[in-house]
Design a protein around this motif. Structure first.
Motif: not given
Length: 299
Positions: A210-211, A199-203, A174-182, A294-298
């Motif tokens: 995330y912060g 911090w990070a949350h995924h719903d 999803g967005a984590l891998l596609d949009l986060s680089p930008h 980010v992924r690990a924190t979530a």
């Protein structure tokens, strides 16, 4: 080099981004020429070669024998190993984001590029946008201090339908891998390097929040999703601190214009008339490391 001032480019991949951005951009640029195309489906390679030029290759090695630069438009888990092979063959690279399927594979690409002494560019379209460059030029010098906060919002329905909704790696990550680089790349350019993920949350549906804590003390927050019934996509970047708030909203990047600017930089670097591209595979690795944090924190 092919012709007087043209780089011979091999196009690897046959999906929508190859057809709509890489192919047209490489064919239109005065200093690049597509001389070879390779995809896992020979019939697709033939179609692209007929449309944009060059010959369809049966093997990647055949393509590598015939080019100066390899432009990748393949999933990250495929791009990593292929980019290592291309760099080892002495070919310059144009890589999509994310750089590879894992941080380990991304490091392998960086090592191969550094060993070979070749140039590389990441397709981080936002950073090549004239509007984004103008926005960044109007910000105070980074890194910003603790009296500055920034935010990024990117909400779309791209995975609910359209050309990228069948992409397996996008469906999985999803967005984590596609949009986060930008997003992370632009936030670092705006307020300074990220020191940590606060911090990070995924719903669901594919909602990431995330912060980030930046080296100068500034903090930023990110909200993004690719599975919301929104059309057109909603984007906004903002920096609040000393002086007037700075906002960048709406469609700010035309892919063809951004890709042409990327090619300008790469061509100049290869020709020795310009610096090494700042947004190379080293940048791709840095962004992938932060995304994994980010992924690990979530959790």
């Amino acid at each position: 080099m092919c012709g007087v001032d043209q780089l011979r480019v091999g196009l690897v991949g046959g999906g929508p981004w190859a057809r709509n951005v890489h192919g047209p951009g490489l064919a239109a640029h005065p200093a690049t020429e597509i001389t070879a195309v390779w995809t896992r489906r020979p019939e697709v390679a033939g179609e692209l070669a007929a449309e944009f030029g060059g010959r369809a290759c049966d093997r990647l090695d055949d393509l590598l024998d015939d080019v100066d630069v390899v432009a990748f438009a393949v999933p990250p888990q495929v791009q990593g190993p292929l980019a290592v092979r291309a760099a080892a063959a002495g070919r310059h690279l144009i890589c999509e984001k994310p750089l590879a399927g894992s941080v380990e594979d991304a490091r392998a690409v960086v090592t191969a590029v550094q060993r070979a002494g070749v140039h590389s560019s990441m397709v981080l379209t936002l950073r090549h946008s004239p509007a984004v460059r103008e926005w960044l030029a109007g910000l105070p010098s980074a890194p910003a201090g603790p009296d500055t906060v920034a935010s990024a919002r990117w909400l779309s329905g791209a995975l609910l339908g359209g050309p990228y909704s069948a992409s397996s790696w996008r469906i999985e990550h999803g967005a984590l891998l596609d949009l986060s680089p930008h997003v992370i790349d632009l936030l670092e350019a705006a307020v300074g390097p990220v020191a940590s993920v606060g911090w990070a949350h995924h719903d669901e549906p594919d909602l990431w929040r995330y912060g980030l804590v930046h080296e100068g003390g500034a903090r930023s927050t990110v909200t993004m999703s690719m599975r919301l019934p929104i059309d057109p996509t909603e984007t906004e970047f903002a920096v609040f601190g000393p002086g007037t708030p700075h906002r960048l909203a709406g469609r700010t990047a035309d892919a063809s214009t951004c890709y042409a600017a990327l090619l300008d930089e790469l061509v100049a670097a290869v020709a020795g008339t310009g610096p090494t591209p700042a947004l190379g595979v080293e940048r791709g690795l840095r962004l992938q490391e932060l995304i994994e944090q980010v992924r690990a924190t979530a959790g």
